[in-house]
Design a protein around this motif. Structure first.
Motif, PDB file in Angstrom:
ATOM      1  N   ASP B  59       0.746  -1.330   0.190  1.00 46.21           N
ATOM      2  CA  ASP B  59       0.044  -0.149  -0.060  1.00 46.21           C
ATOM      3  C   ASP B  59       0.883   1.377  -0.014  1.00 46.21           C
ATOM      4  O   ASP B  59       0.808   2.058  -0.675  1.00 46.21           O
ATOM      5  CB  ASP B  59      -0.932  -0.151   1.386  1.00 46.21           C
ATOM      6  CG  ASP B  59      -1.713  -1.340   1.163  1.00 46.21           C
ATOM      7  OD1 ASP B  59      -2.014  -1.973   0.029  1.00 46.21           O
ATOM      8  OD2 ASP B  59      -1.864  -1.819   2.275  1.00 46.21           O
ATOM      9  N   GLU B  60       1.723   1.533   0.948  1.00 44.92           N
ATOM     10  CA  GLU B  60       2.736   2.589   0.707  1.00 44.92           C
ATOM     11  C   GLU B  60       3.219   2.987  -0.421  1.00 44.92           C
ATOM     12  O   GLU B  60       3.409   4.193  -0.703  1.00 44.92           O
ATOM     13  CB  GLU B  60       3.620   2.542   2.009  1.00 44.92           C
ATOM     14  CG  GLU B  60       3.380   1.900   3.352  1.00 44.92           C
ATOM     15  CD  GLU B  60       3.601   0.451   3.208  1.00 44.92           C
ATOM     16  OE1 GLU B  60       4.604   0.014   3.796  1.00 44.92           O
ATOM     17  OE2 GLU B  60       2.671  -0.517   2.711  1.00 44.92           O
ATOM     18  N   GLY B  61       3.776   1.900  -1.110  1.00 44.72           N
ATOM     19  CA  GLY B  61       4.556   2.057  -2.350  1.00 44.72           C
ATOM     20  C   GLY B  61       3.596   2.772  -3.361  1.00 44.72           C
ATOM     21  O   GLY B  61       4.229   3.249  -4.049  1.00 44.72           O
ATOM     22  N   ALA B  62       2.234   2.529  -3.415  1.00 43.56           N
ATOM     23  CA  ALA B  62       1.416   2.868  -4.489  1.00 43.56           C
ATOM     24  C   ALA B  62       1.333   4.537  -4.368  1.00 43.56           C
ATOM     25  O   ALA B  62       0.974   4.937  -5.333  1.00 43.56           O
ATOM     26  CB  ALA B  62       0.412   2.065  -4.419  1.00 43.56           C
ATOM     27  N   GLY B  63       1.689   5.044  -3.420  1.00 45.89           N
ATOM     28  CA  GLY B  63       1.437   6.594  -3.350  1.00 45.89           C
ATOM     29  C   GLY B  63       2.564   7.417  -3.794  1.00 45.89           C
ATOM     30  O   GLY B  63       2.392   8.486  -4.181  1.00 45.89           O
ATOM     31  N   HIS B  64       3.785   6.662  -3.820  1.00 45.04           N
ATOM     32  CA  HIS B  64       4.928   7.427  -4.548  1.00 45.04           C
ATOM     33  C   HIS B  64       4.754   7.807  -6.131  1.00 45.04           C
ATOM     34  O   HIS B  64       4.327   7.083  -6.758  1.00 45.04           O
ATOM     35  CB  HIS B  64       6.044   6.532  -4.253  1.00 45.04           C
ATOM     36  CG  HIS B  64       7.344   7.183  -4.393  1.00 45.04           C
ATOM     37  ND1 HIS B  64       7.976   7.805  -5.758  1.00 45.04           N
ATOM     38  CD2 HIS B  64       8.375   7.643  -3.708  1.00 45.04           C
ATOM     39  CE1 HIS B  64       8.999   8.338  -5.597  1.00 45.04           C
ATOM     40  NE2 HIS B  64       9.226   8.299  -4.091  1.00 45.04           N
ATOM     41  N   PRO B  65       4.990   9.151  -6.465  1.00 46.48           N
ATOM     42  CA  PRO B  65       4.836   9.514  -7.825  1.00 46.48           C
ATOM     43  C   PRO B  65       5.629   8.595  -8.796  1.00 46.48           C
ATOM     44  O   PRO B  65       5.144   8.159  -9.710  1.00 46.48           O
ATOM     45  CB  PRO B  65       5.481  10.850  -7.785  1.00 46.48           C
ATOM     46  CG  PRO B  65       5.642  11.443  -6.574  1.00 46.48           C
ATOM     47  CD  PRO B  65       5.615  10.058  -5.738  1.00 46.48           C
ATOM     48  N   LEU B  66       6.698   7.996  -8.513  1.00 42.59           N
ATOM     49  CA  LEU B  66       7.471   6.937  -9.205  1.00 42.59           C
ATOM     50  C   LEU B  66       6.722   5.696  -9.289  1.00 42.59           C
ATOM     51  O   LEU B  66       6.765   5.019 -10.351  1.00 42.59           O
ATOM     52  CB  LEU B  66       8.913   6.913  -8.889  1.00 42.59           C
ATOM     53  CG  LEU B  66       9.926   8.059  -9.061  1.00 42.59           C
ATOM     54  CD1 LEU B  66      11.377   7.967  -8.401  1.00 42.59           C
ATOM     55  CD2 LEU B  66      10.074   8.383 -10.586  1.00 42.59           C
ATOM     56  N   ALA B  67       6.069   5.317  -8.303  1.00 43.21           N
ATOM     57  CA  ALA B  67       5.294   4.113  -8.406  1.00 43.21           C
ATOM     58  C   ALA B  67       4.252   4.332  -9.237  1.00 43.21           C
ATOM     59  O   ALA B  67       3.764   3.443 -10.081  1.00 43.21           O
ATOM     60  CB  ALA B  67       4.848   3.766  -6.905  1.00 43.21           C
ATOM     61  N   LYS B  68       3.460   5.559  -9.276  1.00 43.59           N
ATOM     62  CA  LYS B  68       2.421   5.813  -9.885  1.00 43.59           C
ATOM     63  C   LYS B  68       2.965   5.615 -11.334  1.00 43.59           C
ATOM     64  O   LYS B  68       2.266   5.299 -12.253  1.00 43.59           O
ATOM     65  CB  LYS B  68       1.759   7.117  -9.750  1.00 43.59           C
ATOM     66  CG  LYS B  68       0.459   7.346  -9.973  1.00 43.59           C
ATOM     67  CD  LYS B  68      -0.253   8.575  -9.299  1.00 43.59           C
ATOM     68  CE  LYS B  68      -1.420   8.770  -9.896  1.00 43.59           C
ATOM     69  NZ  LYS B  68      -1.335  10.217 -10.868  1.00 43.59           N
ATOM     70  N   ALA B  69       4.071   6.247 -11.836  1.00 41.07           N
ATOM     71  CA  ALA B  69       4.397   6.296 -13.203  1.00 41.07           C
ATOM     72  C   ALA B  69       4.788   4.639 -13.624  1.00 41.07           C
ATOM     73  O   ALA B  69       4.459   4.275 -14.767  1.00 41.07           O
ATOM     74  CB  ALA B  69       5.650   6.959 -13.357  1.00 41.07           C
ATOM     75  N   VAL B  71       3.397   1.961 -12.484  1.00 42.91           N
ATOM     76  CA  VAL B  71       1.985   1.479 -12.543  1.00 42.91           C
ATOM     77  C   VAL B  71       1.473   1.574 -13.741  1.00 42.91           C
ATOM     78  O   VAL B  71       1.003   0.594 -14.624  1.00 42.91           O
ATOM     79  CB  VAL B  71       0.931   1.788 -11.309  1.00 42.91           C
ATOM     80  CG1 VAL B  71      -0.397   1.140 -11.540  1.00 42.91           C
ATOM     81  CG2 VAL B  71       1.301   1.192 -10.124  1.00 42.91           C
ATOM     82  N   GLU B  72       1.500   3.017 -14.270  1.00 42.81           N
ATOM     83  CA  GLU B  72       0.805   3.266 -15.480  1.00 42.81           C
ATOM     84  C   GLU B  72       1.725   2.797 -16.736  1.00 42.81           C
ATOM     85  O   GLU B  72       0.955   2.152 -17.755  1.00 42.81           O
ATOM     86  CB  GLU B  72       0.917   4.804 -15.651  1.00 42.81           C
ATOM     87  CG  GLU B  72      -0.199   5.482 -15.002  1.00 42.81           C
ATOM     88  CD  GLU B  72      -0.189   6.973 -14.716  1.00 42.81           C
ATOM     89  OE1 GLU B  72       0.743   7.588 -15.428  1.00 42.81           O
ATOM     90  OE2 GLU B  72      -0.871   7.444 -13.709  1.00 42.81           O
ATOM     91  N   GLU B  80       0.651  -6.665 -15.684  1.00 37.03           N
ATOM     92  CA  GLU B  80      -0.330  -6.891 -14.661  1.00 37.03           C
ATOM     93  C   GLU B  80       0.170  -6.201 -13.296  1.00 37.03           C
ATOM     94  O   GLU B  80       1.137  -6.596 -12.786  1.00 37.03           O
ATOM     95  CB  GLU B  80      -0.728  -8.522 -14.224  1.00 37.03           C
ATOM     96  CG  GLU B  80      -2.090  -8.665 -13.617  1.00 37.03           C
ATOM     97  CD  GLU B  80      -2.474 -10.291 -14.031  1.00 37.03           C
ATOM     98  OE1 GLU B  80      -3.182 -10.565 -12.904  1.00 37.03           O
ATOM     99  OE2 GLU B  80      -2.073 -10.935 -14.712  1.00 37.03           O
ATOM    100  N   VAL B  81      -1.049  -5.479 -12.639  1.00 44.46           N
ATOM    101  CA  VAL B  81      -0.352  -4.769 -11.421  1.00 44.46           C
ATOM    102  C   VAL B  81      -1.343  -5.527 -10.252  1.00 44.46           C
ATOM    103  O   VAL B  81      -2.605  -5.494 -10.306  1.00 44.46           O
ATOM    104  CB  VAL B  81      -0.717  -3.163 -11.475  1.00 44.46           C
ATOM    105  CG1 VAL B  81      -0.386  -2.570 -10.082  1.00 44.46           C
ATOM    106  CG2 VAL B  81       0.168  -2.766 -12.495  1.00 44.46           C
ATOM    107  N   ILE B  82      -0.586  -5.819  -9.141  1.00 39.64           N
ATOM    108  CA  ILE B  82      -1.236  -6.460  -8.072  1.00 39.64           C
ATOM    109  C   ILE B  82      -1.037  -5.640  -6.943  1.00 39.64           C
ATOM    110  O   ILE B  82       0.346  -5.506  -6.277  1.00 39.64           O
ATOM    111  CB  ILE B  82      -0.663  -7.875  -8.066  1.00 39.64           C
ATOM    112  CG1 ILE B  82      -1.083  -8.635  -9.065  1.00 39.64           C
ATOM    113  CG2 ILE B  82      -1.111  -8.490  -6.805  1.00 39.64           C
ATOM    114  CD1 ILE B  82       0.025  -9.544  -9.886  1.00 39.64           C
ATOM    115  N   ASP B  83      -1.938  -5.150  -6.125  1.00 40.06           N
ATOM    116  CA  ASP B  83      -1.945  -4.515  -4.792  1.00 40.06           C
ATOM    117  C   ASP B  83      -1.888  -5.642  -3.790  1.00 40.06           C
ATOM    118  O   ASP B  83      -2.736  -6.667  -4.104  1.00 40.06           O
ATOM    119  CB  ASP B  83      -3.282  -3.617  -4.526  1.00 40.06           C
ATOM    120  CG  ASP B  83      -3.069  -2.404  -5.637  1.00 40.06           C
ATOM    121  OD1 ASP B  83      -2.232  -1.445  -5.549  1.00 40.06           O
ATOM    122  OD2 ASP B  83      -3.878  -2.455  -6.802  1.00 40.06           O
ATOM    123  N   THR B  84      -0.832  -5.555  -2.966  1.00 41.47           N
ATOM    124  CA  THR B  84      -0.843  -6.527  -2.055  1.00 41.47           C
ATOM    125  C   THR B  84      -0.230  -5.903  -0.710  1.00 41.47           C
ATOM    126  O   THR B  84      -0.418  -4.763  -0.308  1.00 41.47           O
ATOM    127  CB  THR B  84       0.107  -7.603  -2.527  1.00 41.47           C
ATOM    128  OG1 THR B  84       0.026  -8.769  -1.666  1.00 41.47           O
ATOM    129  CG2 THR B  84       1.539  -7.112  -2.620  1.00 41.47           C
TER     130      THR B  84
END
Lengths: 270, 270
Positions: B59-69, B71-72, B80-84
């Protein structure tokens, strides 16, 4: 057979149980002892005048001429020689395929005040190294470049961990090793001759080959993931950077120490 | 949420079970996949145009702008993107304190014939490296000196092991990586321009700074404990040695590669 040579084959032997705990830092600290594996490292130690308090040998190891010399020197220095089995050596070292020799050595308690900085033209200074392999590799490189020793700053991984001793390839016995806080180190450094050279990824740096280094050169290497604190870098006499031609912005800490140390050595020999 | 983004919280999820096996070499080989941890390394990969087949985020990782980039880009490339949960990331990476991101990538199958030797002035060649940390560190150093890649000779540790990928700090995605037998490598090398420089502890060597290196320079480093086979060294164009001022006769393999590579780079930039 002397009184100081015995045979142990039982895992529940109290000495085996006690020595096995030396794989944990708190037991090393409490005992003031550490473990080094292998005939090669133990021979380096012997040649540097350092002998184990206890020397464990599995049968094959005892036949080697260097093992024989080690046994004799250990007994002569008042140490104890224990003939044992590969399974017990494996238990001591935590490795599946143990070396044929394990030595138990006293941790030297060297302080900054004990160092003769004029004894060597290069000293390595590592700030908070956290990887024991890197720490041991820095000791090994220090030996190779003719450094006097390694000064560890602030909270770092234990230099007497098995992995660090292993990576040092015997240099743990030939390089001086000191642990100190930055606020002890800096006054000590400024109390005598010596140039503090920081490898630094921030601004205000020079190319590492553009600087002429003066002996004794203290090469300061930062923590693997965070690099040096800015105020440590600012307190150095010079801040230098290696060229980085790729995507990454830093080198492995032990690699950076070696590239810097060879530059200092090369300037001295040219 | 797209069809390619899902959430997994169960340890018994089949994908988690399958990906977890990638910590073992035989499963990596069978799947043609490997695991890389951390936002930094995954971002290096993305910048090099390499995206994961599966991207696991806590969860925490998904908030970072680089993580967002990341994911996209992963979704856009068909991954495939898996939230875990951190616990599942820990299970995947085998680490107690896992990074917030784990990517699963295809192993590139690069062959000697795929290399453009003129694309870079330096290439590292490691014979039977057995330590994954050393192998990854050589990739990282290769990136730093502007090398084209790392050629692994004969039987070596797996470059896609988690420890090697970690030590490469992302260079596993930017350096070309080839595994070859010596008897494939030598004819390939001689089929084009290039100087083979062996670091060698035996006789008939020159000081590593006394030689002028011609591009492309192939720097050949031997196995950690045995060094290079004599016939490999003899087949090189030149055999060189770094000065060794202490008791030891050799450097750590990754350190030797770096000291040599910086010498070649320094000659080119002077």
């Amino acid at each position: 057979m002397t009184a100081h040579r015995s045979r142990i084959e039982s895992f529940s032997n109290p000495l085996v149980k006690r020595m096995r705990l030396l794989r944990e830092k708190r037991h090393r600290r409490a005992e003031g002892l550490f473990l080094a594996e292998g005939l090669r490292i133990a021979t380096e130690a012997r040649e540097a005048g350092v002998l184990p308090h206890w020397l464990f040998l599995a049968d094959e190891g005892a036949g080697h001429p260097l093992a024989k010399a080690l046994v004799e020197a250990t007994l002569a220095s008042g140490g104890e020689v224990i003939d044992t089995t590969p399974a017990i050596l494996s238990k001591l070292s935590g490795k599946d395929n143990p070396q044929t020799i394990v030595g138990i050595y006293a941790e030297p308690k060297t302080r900054l005040a004990d160092l003769d900085r004029a004894a060597a033209p290069i000293w390595l200074v590592a700030e908070r190294p956290r990887d024991p392999g890197n720490l041991g590799t820095m000791l090994r490189t220090g030996d190779a470049v003719g450094a006097g020793g390694l000064i560890l700053l602030d909270d770092c991984t234990d230099p007497y961990a098995v992995e660090a001793v292993r990576a040092s390839m015997g240099a743990i016995f030939t390089q001086r090793l000191v642990q100190a806080r930055w606020d002890e180190f800096l006054p000590w450094l400024r109390g005598g001759p010596g140039e503090l050279v920081a490898t630094w990824l921030g601004g205000d740096t020079q190319d590492y080959q553009a600087v002429r280094y003066a002996a004794p050169t203290f090469i300061l290497i930062g923590n693997e993931s965070q690099g040096l604190p800015a105020d440590y870098a600012a307190a150095a006499d010079v801040r230098v950077k290696m060229p980085m031609m790729g995507k990454a912005d830093s080198l492995n800490a032990a690699v950076a120490a070696a590239v810097m140390a060879y530059e200092v050595l090369n300037q001295r020999r040219s």
